[in-house]
Design an enzyme around this catalytic site. Structure first.
Site, PDB file in Angstrom:
ATOM      1  N   ALA A  60       0.849  -1.199   0.000  1.00 48.16           N
ATOM      2  CA  ALA A  60       0.000   0.000   0.000  1.00 48.16           C
ATOM      3  C   ALA A  60       0.877   1.239   0.000  1.00 48.16           C
ATOM      4  O   ALA A  60       1.846   1.319   0.747  1.00 48.16           O
ATOM      5  CB  ALA A  60      -0.875  -0.008   1.253  1.00 48.16           C
ATOM      6  N   ARG A  61       0.555   2.230  -0.835  1.00 47.61           N
ATOM      7  CA  ARG A  61       1.278   3.516  -0.877  1.00 47.61           C
ATOM      8  C   ARG A  61       2.777   3.319  -1.031  1.00 47.61           C
ATOM      9  O   ARG A  61       3.574   4.030  -0.431  1.00 47.61           O
ATOM     10  CB  ARG A  61       1.007   4.342   0.393  1.00 47.61           C
ATOM     11  CG  ARG A  61      -0.438   4.467   0.783  1.00 47.61           C
ATOM     12  CD  ARG A  61      -1.264   5.034  -0.309  1.00 47.61           C
ATOM     13  NE  ARG A  61      -2.684   4.962   0.059  1.00 47.61           N
ATOM     14  CZ  ARG A  61      -3.650   4.972  -0.819  1.00 47.61           C
ATOM     15  NH1 ARG A  61      -3.405   5.037  -2.116  1.00 47.61           N
ATOM     16  NH2 ARG A  61      -4.901   4.910  -0.422  1.00 47.61           N
ATOM     17  N   SER A  62       3.136   2.340  -1.848  1.00 48.72           N
ATOM     18  CA  SER A  62       4.550   2.069  -2.073  1.00 48.72           C
ATOM     19  C   SER A  62       5.092   2.866  -3.241  1.00 48.72           C
ATOM     20  O   SER A  62       6.296   2.848  -3.504  1.00 48.72           O
ATOM     21  CB  SER A  62       4.752   0.580  -2.353  1.00 48.72           C
ATOM     22  OG  SER A  62       4.025   0.209  -3.514  1.00 48.72           O
TER      23      SER A  62
ATOM     24  N   HIS B 111      -7.630  10.871  -9.629  1.00 43.00           N
ATOM     25  CA  HIS B 111      -6.581  10.122 -10.321  1.00 43.00           C
ATOM     26  C   HIS B 111      -6.580  10.435 -11.820  1.00 43.00           C
ATOM     27  O   HIS B 111      -5.534  10.597 -12.420  1.00 43.00           O
ATOM     28  CB  HIS B 111      -6.772   8.617 -10.111  1.00 43.00           C
ATOM     29  CG  HIS B 111      -6.334   8.150  -8.752  1.00 43.00           C
ATOM     30  ND1 HIS B 111      -6.454   6.854  -8.325  1.00 43.00           N
ATOM     31  CD2 HIS B 111      -5.758   8.828  -7.725  1.00 43.00           C
ATOM     32  CE1 HIS B 111      -5.980   6.751  -7.094  1.00 43.00           C
ATOM     33  NE2 HIS B 111      -5.570   7.939  -6.704  1.00 43.00           N
TER      34      HIS B 111
END
Lengths: 171, 171, 171
Positions: A10-12, A51
């Protein structure tokens, strides 16, 4: 035709990495975002819209919450496409009570037959924490692991992203 | 002045790795532990005291549960400092309702301006398990991922530790 | 005598990798599966039976839910053994209220003294998700991390498997 798989937590930074990779590969063809997210509520709708705005004018967007195989088949020659992401697709498939192994196989067949130049698939690593309490989460974790193995096996290049840094683990 | 980031899972050996790295880098300057843990209960107080005893006389300790930027700015030339750890700092910041993106940016500015010779930042990878049930844990996971991306981007060297083994992923 | 450690998340392909590795190393000796799973219910019994059938005739199976040290000591010269897996062993030890650090040390001593040619240990990475809500899961996560550090330190070769792809992190 080449296939890449970008896996990360996640959120990498995996989506940002995949977008930059796609923009670098584009050679006059379309940039296509194949989005598996579903706008089930206002928060999700706002996030999808944000997005889309962040990607900018250069990107076409195709929504494929379930029929991802069709979306991949309908790409055009010279397209560079990003599928964001397989974990959401899996989640949608499980909600629709689809057969995950069958659909994974169908997706890989569609990818291998796709007219696009490059397809980059994104997915979340979800199997490196403690065993979840609830059975649905355990099943999701199992299905995600099996899907990742199958997809990684079919891809030319597999990259693992952590803290915004990419490590090539295949290719 | 160099910045290192040591990322790893729970009990991965990341703190032991960071301490050895710091001791190897020290060249007559102080060894400083910048600790973000708060002794909120007896168990935590005992753990903090045990860690301090394990590090031994060679280490000075600075407590910075919230004002980590100040602690970094107050380091001295030739210091080699270890910040243990960013995930506890994040947890403290969230409890204090701080703006995480602002504070991360302020920390990076303080690190880049620090008079110390080396600063080694430690953090926990928390984003590779299943999506947590509760909203606070989801937010924590998101903020940790964004913080890790920003910190890794600012560091000269990033190391991922697993089962006591370090892999250099940047630098 | 060589020791390998195969670490990976849920459904990462680590068992399949370890079996292939063992089959490649076998040089006329026995292939031995040292299984730590316990058939506590029908679902587990069916799963154990299915795994045994999948491995085929070439493999002998030794069940060692708790007495893993004895199982390792009772291997024979030229054996190539796979221990599947340390996380289940840890789970069984915790249920039996064993001292985990003592048993880990005893296991490593038994491995180093084993007459077998090769032993390949498999375990699950469980420490890279969010901190679990319940104390037992937190303790399990801590004990697994410490055990992995000790085992990795004793092994000649450590491999991390993700999406079916192996990365050598030691050896």
């Amino acid at each position: 035709m080449s296939l890449s798989f970008v896996l990360g937590g996640a959120r990498s930074g995996k989506s940002a990495y995949a977008l930059r990779l796609a923009e670098g590969l584009a050679d006059g063809g379309r940039l296509v975002m194949v989005a598996t997210a579903q706008a089930l509520d206002d928060e999700m709708a706002a996030r999808i819209a944000r997005h889309r705005a962040e990607r900018g004018e250069a990107w076409a967007t195709v929504e494929a919450p379930l029929a991802l195989e069709d979306a991949v088949r309908s790409l055009r020659p010279r397209d560079v496409a990003v599928v964001d992401c397989l974990t959401l697709w899996l989640s949608n498939l499980m909600a629709a009570e689809a057969d995950i192994a069958d659909r994974t196989e169908a997706l890989i067949a569609a990818l291998e037959a796709s007219p696009a130049d490059h397809v980059i698939l994104i997915s979340n690593e979800v199997g490196q924490g403690i065993v979840p309490d609830n059975a649905l989460a355990r099943r999701f974790r199992d299905e995600a692991g099996w899907m990742h193995q199958a997809v990684a096996g079919a891809c030319d290049r597999v990259v693992f992203v952590q803290a915004g840094l990419a490590q090539v683990v295949k290719g």
